[in-house]
Design an enzyme around this catalytic site. Structure first.
Site, PDB file in Angstrom:
ATOM      1  N   ARG A 242       0.826  -1.220   0.000  1.00 12.06           N
ATOM      2  CA  ARG A 242       0.000   0.000   0.000  1.00 12.06           C
ATOM      3  C   ARG A 242       0.857   1.266   0.000  1.00 12.06           C
ATOM      4  O   ARG A 242       0.431   2.307  -0.516  1.00 12.06           O
ATOM      5  CB  ARG A 242      -0.950  -0.012   1.210  1.00 12.06           C
ATOM      6  CG  ARG A 242      -2.058   1.055   1.138  1.00 12.06           C
ATOM      7  CD  ARG A 242      -3.101   0.836   2.224  1.00 12.06           C
ATOM      8  NE  ARG A 242      -4.223   1.778   2.120  1.00 12.06           N
ATOM      9  CZ  ARG A 242      -4.465   2.753   2.990  1.00 12.06           C
ATOM     10  NH1 ARG A 242      -3.662   2.932   4.030  1.00 12.06           N
ATOM     11  NH2 ARG A 242      -5.509   3.554   2.830  1.00 12.06           N
TER      12      ARG A 242
ATOM     13  N   ILE B 263      -7.382   7.583  -1.102  1.00  9.83           N
ATOM     14  CA  ILE B 263      -7.244   6.129  -1.149  1.00  9.83           C
ATOM     15  C   ILE B 263      -8.083   5.616   0.019  1.00  9.83           C
ATOM     16  O   ILE B 263      -7.910   6.059   1.158  1.00  9.83           O
ATOM     17  CB  ILE B 263      -5.758   5.694  -1.048  1.00  9.83           C
ATOM     18  CG1 ILE B 263      -5.620   4.165  -1.061  1.00  9.83           C
ATOM     19  CG2 ILE B 263      -5.046   6.283   0.136  1.00  9.83           C
ATOM     20  CD1 ILE B 263      -4.167   3.676  -1.156  1.00  9.83           C
ATOM     21  N   SER B 264      -9.040   4.746  -0.259  1.00 12.11           N
ATOM     22  CA  SER B 264      -9.969   4.282   0.774  1.00 12.11           C
ATOM     23  C   SER B 264      -9.236   3.541   1.885  1.00 12.11           C
ATOM     24  O   SER B 264      -8.161   2.973   1.676  1.00 12.11           O
ATOM     25  CB  SER B 264     -11.020   3.349   0.169  1.00 12.11           C
ATOM     26  OG  SER B 264     -11.849   4.035  -0.737  1.00 12.11           O
ATOM     27  N   GLN B 265      -9.849   3.531   3.075  1.00  9.60           N
ATOM     28  CA  GLN B 265      -9.253   2.773   4.176  1.00  9.60           C
ATOM     29  C   GLN B 265      -9.255   1.283   3.818  1.00  9.60           C
ATOM     30  O   GLN B 265     -10.159   0.798   3.126  1.00  9.60           O
ATOM     31  CB  GLN B 265     -10.007   3.031   5.478  1.00  9.60           C
ATOM     32  CG  GLN B 265     -11.380   2.410   5.535  1.00  9.60           C
ATOM     33  CD  GLN B 265     -12.027   2.547   6.901  1.00  9.60           C
ATOM     34  OE1 GLN B 265     -13.084   3.139   7.018  1.00  9.60           O
ATOM     35  NE2 GLN B 265     -11.420   1.996   7.926  1.00  9.60           N
ATOM     36  N   PRO B 266      -8.241   0.539   4.246  1.00 10.39           N
ATOM     37  CA  PRO B 266      -8.157  -0.878   3.899  1.00 10.39           C
ATOM     38  C   PRO B 266      -9.407  -1.678   4.252  1.00 10.39           C
ATOM     39  O   PRO B 266      -9.804  -2.575   3.495  1.00 10.39           O
ATOM     40  CB  PRO B 266      -6.932  -1.352   4.687  1.00 10.39           C
ATOM     41  CG  PRO B 266      -6.055  -0.140   4.748  1.00 10.39           C
ATOM     42  CD  PRO B 266      -7.018   1.009   4.923  1.00 10.39           C
TER      43      PRO B 266
END
EC number: 2.1.1.77
Length: 208
Positions: A32, A58-61
């Site tokens: 990431r 970038i979206s949270q995992p």
């Protein structure tokens, strides 16, 4: 150090209910930190969204994992991603299926994502600079569609590009947003609500 951070993140995702081992293996395989600005590299494995420029994130995992798990992918699934963004979600998908089609409205982000994916030897992705509201009709229909920005309502073109038996996962709404799962069954669309979410808006028609 990175390995420890990945292990911690995977443990958090399991605690949050992510069970698909193939998906967790893909998350472990995708670095990431390669998809965020240098200034945020130290936060790459925190379970949080991060800015990537141009007003996008970038979206949270957890959200990447949750939305991907809801797609019920098989290696043969034909997948359309709306909103390439950093390319991180794209990379996860590319580890899970034979080919991914991805549309990005912002040319600079599309170019950067394409470069990152190539550097990671992920060559089973086709990206396109275009309006996500319109999908990618010439490559459809799709077994799975994932939308990583929120439209106020489900775009009609995306419904039309969802194959029989297919699944679409997307956030819907303006001020308050709900994650929805749309399934196409016998020509009808069955919509299920998952949880409240917060995404950047899916901008219509305006390329950048």
């Amino acid at each position: 150090m990175v390995n420890k951070r990945i292990e911690t993140l995977l443990a958090q995702l399991r605690q949050q209910g992510i069970e698909d081992e193939r998906l967790l293996t893909a998350i472990e395989a995708v670095p990431r930190e390669r998809f965020v600005d240098e200034a945020f590299e130290h936060k790459a494995y925190e379970n949080t969204a991060l800015p990537i420029g141009s007003g996008q994130t970038i979206s949270q995992p957890y959200m990447v994992a949750k939305m991907t798990e809801l797609l019920n992918l098989t290696p043969e699934s034909r997948v359309l991603e709306i909103g390439t963004g950093s390319g991180y979600q794209t990379a996860i998908l590319a580890h899970l299926v034979q080919h991914v089609c991805s549309v990005e409205r912002i040319k600079g982000l599309q170019w950067q994502a394409k470069r990152r994916l190539k550097q990671l030897d992920l060559h089973n992705v086709s990206t396109r600079h275009g309006d996500g509201w319109q999908g990618w009709a010439s490559r459809g229909p799709f077994d799975a569609i994932i939308v990583t920005a929120a439209p106020p309502e489900i775009p009609q073109a995306l419904l039309e590009q969802l194959d029989e038996g297919g699944v679409m996962v997307l956030p819907v709404g303006e001020q308050s947003q709900i994650l929805q799962v749309v399934q196409r069954h016998a020509g009808e669309f069955i919509i299920k609500t998952v949880e409240a979410v917060r995404f950047v808006p899916l901008v219509k028609g305006e390329l950048a």
